[in-house]
Scaffold this active site. Structure first.
Site, mmCIF file in Angstrom:
data_model
loop_
_atom_site.group_PDB
_atom_site.id
_atom_site.type_symbol
_atom_site.label_atom_id
_atom_site.label_comp_id
_atom_site.label_asym_id
_atom_site.label_seq_id
_atom_site.Cartn_x
_atom_site.Cartn_y
_atom_site.Cartn_z
ATOM 1 N N LYS A 122 0.806 -1.222 0.000
ATOM 2 C CA LYS A 122 0.000 0.000 0.000
ATOM 3 C C LYS A 122 0.845 1.280 0.000
ATOM 4 C CE LYS A 122 -4.234 -1.847 0.455
ATOM 5 N NZ LYS A 122 -4.146 -3.005 1.275
ATOM 6 N N SER A 138 1.979 -9.766 -0.784
ATOM 7 C CA SER A 138 1.589 -8.358 -0.657
ATOM 8 C C SER A 138 1.856 -7.739 0.704
ATOM 9 C CB SER A 138 0.107 -8.207 -1.023
ATOM 10 O OG SER A 138 -0.692 -9.081 -0.243
ATOM 11 N N GLU A 157 -9.864 5.670 3.279
ATOM 12 C CA GLU A 157 -10.658 4.584 3.851
ATOM 13 C C GLU A 157 -9.702 3.440 4.109
ATOM 14 O OE1 GLU A 157 -10.225 4.911 0.567
ATOM 15 O OE2 GLU A 157 -9.401 2.892 0.322
HETATM 16 C C1 LIG Z 1 -5.027 -4.128 1.235
HETATM 17 C C2 LIG Z 1 -4.301 -5.373 1.052
HETATM 18 C C3 LIG Z 1 -4.636 -6.277 0.020
HETATM 19 C C4 LIG Z 1 -5.801 -6.087 -0.898
HETATM 20 O O1 LIG Z 1 -5.774 -4.926 -1.659
HETATM 21 P P1 LIG Z 1 -5.460 -4.937 -3.208
HETATM 22 O O2 LIG Z 1 -5.792 -3.562 -3.648
HETATM 23 O O3 LIG Z 1 -6.317 -5.977 -3.838
HETATM 24 O O4 LIG Z 1 -4.029 -5.249 -3.356
HETATM 25 C C5 LIG Z 1 -3.854 -7.393 -0.150
HETATM 26 N N1 LIG Z 1 -2.814 -7.659 0.672
HETATM 27 C C6 LIG Z 1 -2.482 -6.830 1.686
HETATM 28 C C7 LIG Z 1 -1.339 -7.196 2.561
HETATM 29 C C8 LIG Z 1 -3.213 -5.670 1.918
HETATM 30 O O5 LIG Z 1 -2.877 -4.867 2.914
#
Ligand SMILES: *Cc1c(COP(=O)(O)O)cnc(C)c1O
Length: 396
Positions: free
Chosen positions: A89, A377, A111
């Site tokens: 993010k 992620s 948000e």
């Molecule tokens: C917010 C988040 C997601 C999902 O958001 P995307 O916009 O689909 O990437 C996935 N993994 C993590 C660790 C997150 O914080």
């Protein structure tokens, strides 16, 4: 094949800017300026320098040997979990805060679901000395308590939202309401590839640093910049869009997006938008959407707060429609199992969201020579309470 938005912000029939008139000035201002700013040399220099020295990029592309042995294929992890604040993010919020400052904004709203986007936004606001207000569903405030504390320590005001099922969709509604009431001094940092044009394209471009790095890193390690598969979890779809972006026009690279199957897609409790939804408009854009026959939004469900969203970015609806990406899903249980497997085989505790991408390894048989990249992620610190709660049930 063209994978960019057109002038009006559409990917095929998906996208656009379906907004109340009160939001026109804010959204138009962004539409007019975002590409010029993104292409500006000074912007690029500041953005790249902060990604390097502050975020900690490039993040490693890690060959996971024991995981590869277990699945009998070649698994590489793109380590977004190692970024400052612990998820992808921050790539987006760093970019947007520089844009906000250039547009003369002094107040930032956001948000958040899992709290990762809220933390990433509160972080860059502290970095730049801007005021920060974060809207968060009451249920998420409870299940992501560590992130709420981080946002508060960073100086953000966290506003709990009590409408709907008190999760991400409801927090987004509240943030939009705030923006309508504060059109002049406020920039709304949307955390995924959703919302009215230009957000889906803007966030995709900012997150595309992920695939930009994968290309040269994989080339350095294997001599070939093209993997056979790239797998990412999808909530709104920003980490997936970033991991896919530079490979979109290379059909040899198979793109796999994994949605949250919750308690199973036939249970009525999931956030698997692509398989259970149909086209509709939510939060300013036309995309696939979980809705009843008469257009009421179906409340999504996932154990993972970051995937608990009834919509999906328009770029993904488009990739699904033209068959460029495959959309799968993993249940809560499958994600938990995959999270434990990664932890015990590699010593990496993944975010519960990222564990959905890992779970795809259990659903498909890869060839021994296949190069499979999983976009990790985020890290799992924020999910410890959930992991501990289920530990007894899923021990192998
Ligand atoms: C917010 C988040 C997601 C999902 O958001 P995307 O916009 O689909 O990437 C996935 N993994 C993590 C660790 C997150 O914080």
């Amino acid at each position: 094949m063209n994978y960019e938005v057109n002038k009006k912000g559409f990917y095929g029939e998906y996208g656009g800017a379906f907004i109340p008139e009160m939001l026109y000035p804010n959204v138009r201002e962004l539409q007019h300026h975002y590409l010029t700013i993104l292409k500006d040399n000074d912007f690029q220099q500041e953005f790249r320098k902060l990604l390097k020295d502050y975020v900690g990029r490039p993040t490693p592309l890690y060959y996971a040997k024991r995981l590869s042995d277990y699945y009998k294929t070649q698994v590489y992890l793109k380590r977004e979990d190692l970024t400052h604040t612990g998820a992808h993010k921050i790539n987006n919020t760093i970019g947007q805060i520089i844009i906000a400052r250039r547009l003369g904004k002094t107040r930032i709203i956001a948000e958040t679901g899992a709290g990762q986007h809220g933390v990433a936004t509160a972080t860059v606001c502290a970095l730049m000395g801007l005021k920060c207000v974060v809207y968060m569903g009451k249920l998420d405030v409870e299940r992501q308590a560590p992130n709420v504390l981080r946002m508060k320590m960073l100086g953000a005001e966290v506003v709990p939202v009590y409408s709907g099922n008190m999760t991400l969709k409801d927090a987004t509604n509240e943030a939009i309401r705030d923006w309508i009431n504060n059109p002049v001094d406020t920039h709304y940092i949307i955390g995924s590839v959703v919302g009215p044009h230009p957000y889906p394209d803007l966030v995709t471009r900012l997150q595309s640093i992920i695939s930009e790095e994968i290309r040269w890193q994989l080339k350095e390690q294997t001599g070939n910049e093209n993997p056979d598969y790239i797998i990412a979890c999808v909530g709104g779809g920003s980490n997936a869009a970033g991991a896919f972006y530079h490979y979109l026009d290379n059909e040899d690279v198979k793109l796999i997006a994994v949605e949250a199957g919750g308690k199973g897609i036939d249970s009525g409790e999931s956030a698997a938008t692509m398989v259970t939804g149909r086209p509709g408009i939510l939060h300013g854009c036309r995309s696939m959407l979980m809705q009843t026959d008469d257009g009421q939004i179906i409340e999504p469900y996932s154990l993972s707060a970051g995937l608990d969203y009834p919509g999906i970015g328009p770029i993904h609806s488009y990739l699904y429609k033209i068959g460029r990406a495959v959309f799968e899903n993993a249940t809560d249980e499958e994600a938990l199992t995959a999270a434990y497997r990664l932890t015990r085989l590699e010593g990496i505790i993944p975010a519960l969201e990222s564990a959905h991408a890992l779970a795809f390894l259990d659903k498909y048989t890869f060839k021994p020579e296949d190069v499979v990249i999983i976009n990790l992620s985020g890290r799992g610190d924020k999910d410890m309470a959930t992991y501990i709660k289920y530990m007894e049930e899923i021990k192998d």
